[in-house]
Design a protein around this motif. Structure first.
Motif, PDB file in Angstrom:
ATOM      1  N   GLN A 138       0.330  -8.007  -7.516  1.00  0.00           N
ATOM      2  CA  GLN A 138       1.375  -9.027  -7.511  1.00  0.00           C
ATOM      3  C   GLN A 138       2.763  -8.386  -7.586  1.00  0.00           C
ATOM      4  O   GLN A 138       3.684  -8.778  -6.852  1.00  0.00           O
ATOM      5  CB  GLN A 138       1.166  -9.982  -8.685  1.00  0.00           C
ATOM      6  N   LYS A 139       2.896  -7.411  -8.434  1.00  0.00           N
ATOM      7  CA  LYS A 139       4.193  -6.747  -8.585  1.00  0.00           C
ATOM      8  C   LYS A 139       4.540  -5.952  -7.330  1.00  0.00           C
ATOM      9  O   LYS A 139       5.707  -5.918  -6.890  1.00  0.00           O
ATOM     10  CB  LYS A 139       4.176  -5.832  -9.812  1.00  0.00           C
ATOM     11  N   LEU A 140       3.555  -5.300  -6.758  1.00  0.00           N
ATOM     12  CA  LEU A 140       3.815  -4.547  -5.537  1.00  0.00           C
ATOM     13  C   LEU A 140       4.226  -5.456  -4.393  1.00  0.00           C
ATOM     14  O   LEU A 140       5.111  -5.116  -3.590  1.00  0.00           O
ATOM     15  CB  LEU A 140       2.579  -3.734  -5.156  1.00  0.00           C
ATOM     16  N   GLU A 141       3.594  -6.608  -4.304  1.00  0.00           N
ATOM     17  CA  GLU A 141       3.967  -7.565  -3.254  1.00  0.00           C
ATOM     18  C   GLU A 141       5.394  -8.063  -3.473  1.00  0.00           C
ATOM     19  O   GLU A 141       6.146  -8.266  -2.510  1.00  0.00           O
ATOM     20  CB  GLU A 141       2.975  -8.729  -3.252  1.00  0.00           C
ATOM     21  N   TRP A 142       5.757  -8.275  -4.742  1.00  0.00           N
ATOM     22  CA  TRP A 142       7.133  -8.733  -5.043  1.00  0.00           C
ATOM     23  C   TRP A 142       8.140  -7.673  -4.623  1.00  0.00           C
ATOM     24  O   TRP A 142       9.171  -7.980  -4.007  1.00  0.00           O
ATOM     25  CB  TRP A 142       7.247  -9.028  -6.536  1.00  0.00           C
ATOM     26  N   LEU A 143       7.849  -6.407  -4.943  1.00  0.00           N
ATOM     27  CA  LEU A 143       8.740  -5.327  -4.556  1.00  0.00           C
ATOM     28  C   LEU A 143       8.865  -5.241  -3.039  1.00  0.00           C
ATOM     29  O   LEU A 143       9.967  -5.072  -2.496  1.00  0.00           O
ATOM     30  CB  LEU A 143       8.231  -3.996  -5.101  1.00  0.00           C
TER      31      LEU A 143
ATOM     32  N   CYS B  34      11.119  -7.996  -1.821  1.00  0.00           N
ATOM     33  CA  CYS B  34      12.524  -7.954  -2.238  1.00  0.00           C
ATOM     34  C   CYS B  34      13.274  -6.730  -1.703  1.00  0.00           C
ATOM     35  O   CYS B  34      14.501  -6.748  -1.598  1.00  0.00           O
ATOM     36  CB  CYS B  34      12.633  -7.961  -3.762  1.00  0.00           C
ATOM     37  N   GLY B  35      12.524  -5.686  -1.380  1.00  0.00           N
ATOM     38  CA  GLY B  35      13.186  -4.467  -0.935  1.00  0.00           C
ATOM     39  C   GLY B  35      13.155  -4.297   0.562  1.00  0.00           C
ATOM     40  O   GLY B  35      12.481  -5.043   1.286  1.00  0.00           O
ATOM     41  N   THR B  36      13.902  -3.302   0.998  1.00  0.00           N
ATOM     42  CA  THR B  36      13.934  -2.961   2.415  1.00  0.00           C
ATOM     43  C   THR B  36      13.794  -1.449   2.546  1.00  0.00           C
ATOM     44  O   THR B  36      13.868  -0.711   1.565  1.00  0.00           O
ATOM     45  CB  THR B  36      15.258  -3.405   3.068  1.00  0.00           C
ATOM     46  N   VAL B  37      13.582  -1.003   3.777  1.00  0.00           N
ATOM     47  CA  VAL B  37      13.516   0.432   4.054  1.00  0.00           C
ATOM     48  C   VAL B  37      14.685   0.799   4.952  1.00  0.00           C
ATOM     49  O   VAL B  37      14.892   0.167   5.998  1.00  0.00           O
ATOM     50  CB  VAL B  37      12.185   0.823   4.714  1.00  0.00           C
TER      51      VAL B  37
ATOM     52  N   GLU C 214       0.824  -1.202   0.000  1.00  0.00           N
ATOM     53  CA  GLU C 214       0.000   0.000   0.000  1.00  0.00           C
ATOM     54  C   GLU C 214       0.868   1.267   0.000  1.00  0.00           C
ATOM     55  O   GLU C 214       0.561   2.257  -0.690  1.00  0.00           O
ATOM     56  CB  GLU C 214      -0.922   0.010   1.224  1.00  0.00           C
ATOM     57  N   GLU C 215       1.942   1.258   0.786  1.00  0.00           N
ATOM     58  CA  GLU C 215       2.812   2.429   0.808  1.00  0.00           C
ATOM     59  C   GLU C 215       3.516   2.611  -0.532  1.00  0.00           C
ATOM     60  O   GLU C 215       3.657   3.741  -1.023  1.00  0.00           O
ATOM     61  CB  GLU C 215       3.857   2.303   1.926  1.00  0.00           C
ATOM     62  N   LEU C 216       3.915   1.486  -1.152  1.00  0.00           N
ATOM     63  CA  LEU C 216       4.569   1.586  -2.446  1.00  0.00           C
ATOM     64  C   LEU C 216       3.613   2.110  -3.515  1.00  0.00           C
ATOM     65  O   LEU C 216       4.011   2.890  -4.390  1.00  0.00           O
ATOM     66  CB  LEU C 216       5.138   0.220  -2.866  1.00  0.00           C
TER      67      LEU C 216
END
Length: 473
Positions: free
Chosen positions: A22-27, A30-33, A8-10
């Protein structure tokens, strides 16, 4: 401590707002803050490009290091702004290093995505866009390189043509004077021999030869056409009265050489009854002197032009050293003189107190050339070109101003964009100002500013006065 960003934040970021769940969940997986403190470095120029960084909140500044000078290129607090490994999708087709430095200006949160994962996602999710972006990147790089080289060759051709044109006049004058000089020397020797044949003894001849160096080599002071005409009439009358043949033909040449009645009387005293031949010999000898002066003046002009060409090209100087900006500007003006029509006035206002500046001189001469040629184009043969130098804090400033048509306000922000030009097709590549910007900003750590109104356009080139510490050229 690193955390993750929710889908949601992305999605709230403009960079990711059109991605599906699906793409947002993948990001998110895979990413960190990363929490970055004020003045903390997010990534450093030149380091291996291992991560893509996206601003979540806070503020960050993007800068580039140019010859040990940090040049700020942008500053933003807009969430979704990104930097870092932005060209990771090209993989090993280019050297993957950070092209800039990102630094937080206040406590910030940054989404961090590994470059390899970002690269695979872009190629998988947007295959056609990836091919298009790669094609644009390499196409623009190759085109810029080719046109950049062509621009340099074109500038060189323009300078060569101008130098050839400028050299032609003094060279032709020297050739003409040299050809006439031989004839006059022979005539003077013959007249001197005629004097001896007429019975002039060694004493008379010695007196005449000794008199020549004491006579003026040129008229004293500047005379009006009326004063010259009066002097010719006076000398012509005197010669005619003393039986000198062709008196009115000889008088103009003698007057132009500085001979008047007073000097003619000195010749009469030395020559005695041989005055007519002595006056003719004197006229020929004086003309020889004038021809020698013409040759000397022409050679001085050629030497000055060649010195300007050497100064412009900087062939005999180190690539990077302190130079006087006035010398660079003057040599460029000399090389471009042929482009100045009779309707263009050139005004230079140099700050005499400005110290030498550490620069790549030959490259800066290309900047002056580009700016001056653009100014001449804008003035279309009529106006005033003003070149000014000054010191602005710890920078040297060179201002090139013209009274031409000006730059439309909507184009001011675009003029340094590669391939942007307002000239007709075939007359401009749109790289002149881009090349100038890269030379000033990238090579010297300086800046170019522009202000424009109809009748008053000013380009200001700012160059650091302090010499950067360099590892080598």
């Amino acid at each position: 401590m690193s955390t993750t960003a929710s889908p949601e934040e992305l999605r709230s970021l403009f960079l990711f707002e059109d991605l599906d769940d699906q793409k947002l969940e993948w990001l998110s997986a895979c990413g960190t803050v990363a929490e970055v403190p004020a003045d903390g470095v997010i990534c450093a120029q030149g380091d291996p490009a291992e991560f893509l960084y996206v601003l979540l909140d806070g503020e960050m500044v993007m800068s580039q290091q140019v010859r040990d000078h940090s040049v700020e290129t942008s500053r933003t607090s807009r969430p979704g702004t990104y930097g870092g490994a932005v060209q990771a999708y090209l993989d090993d087709q280019i050297e993957q290093k950070y092209q800039h430095t990102l630094r937080a200006t206040r406590p910030s949160r940054v989404f961090v995505l590994p470059a390899r994962k970002f690269s695979k996602a872009v190629r998988k999710w947007f295959p056609m866009a990836t091919h298009l972006l790669a094609g644009i990147f390499f196409g623009m790089t190759n085109l810029r390189r080719a046109v950049d080289q062509r621009e340099r060759l074109t500038a060189l051709g323009t300078i060569t043509a101008g130098l050839t044109h400028e050299l032609n006049n003094p060279a032709a004058a020297a050739a003409r004077a040299s050809a006439e000089l031989g004839d006059r020397l022979v005539a003077a020797q013959k007249t001197l021999a005629d004097l001896a044949a007429q019975g002039a003894d060694c004493t008379r001849l010695a007196a005449l030869v000794a008199l020549r160096p004491t006579l003026p080599a040129a008229p004293s002071g500047r005379r009006s056409p009326l004063e010259v005409s009066d002097a010719e009439d006076e000398l012509g009358d005197w010669l005619d009265e003393h039986g000198v043949a062709d008196a009115w033909d000889l008088a103009p040449g003698l007057v132009s050489a500085g001979i008047g009645v007073e000097q003619a009387e000195e010749v009469a005293q030395a020559a005695g009854e041989h005055l007519p031949s002595a006056i003719r010999w004197l006229a020929e000898v004086m003309e020889v002197g004038q021809l020698q002066a013409e040759i000397s003046e022409a050679m001085d002009r050629i030497t000055a032009l060649l010195d300007s060409a050497r100064q412009y090209s900087q062939l005999d100087r180190a690539a990077y050293q302190r130079v006087d900006l006035r010398e660079l500007l003057d040599s460029t003006l000399t090389m471009l003189k042929r482009k100045f029509g009779p309707g263009v006035a050139v005004k230079t206002v140099y700050d005499e107190s400005l110290p030498p500046v550490p620069v790549y001189a030959a490259e800066l001469n290309q900047v002056w050339t580009n700016l001056i040629v653009n100014a001449l184009y804008a003035m279309d043969g009529q106006g005033t070109l003003t070149i000014r130098t000054a010191r602005v804090n710890d920078q040297a400033m060179v201002e090139i101003a013209d009274t031409g048509c000006g730059i439309p306000e909507e184009n001011i922000d675009r003029i340094f964009t590669p391939f942007f030009t307002t000239k007709p097709v075939g007359q401009g590549t749109g790289l002149g100002l881009d090349i100038s910007w890269r030379i000033v900003a990238d090579r010297h750590g300086g800046d170019i500013k522009v202000e424009s109104l109809p009748g008053d356009t000013r380009f200001q080139v700012l160059l650091p006065l302090a010499e950067a510490t360099r590892d080598g050229d």
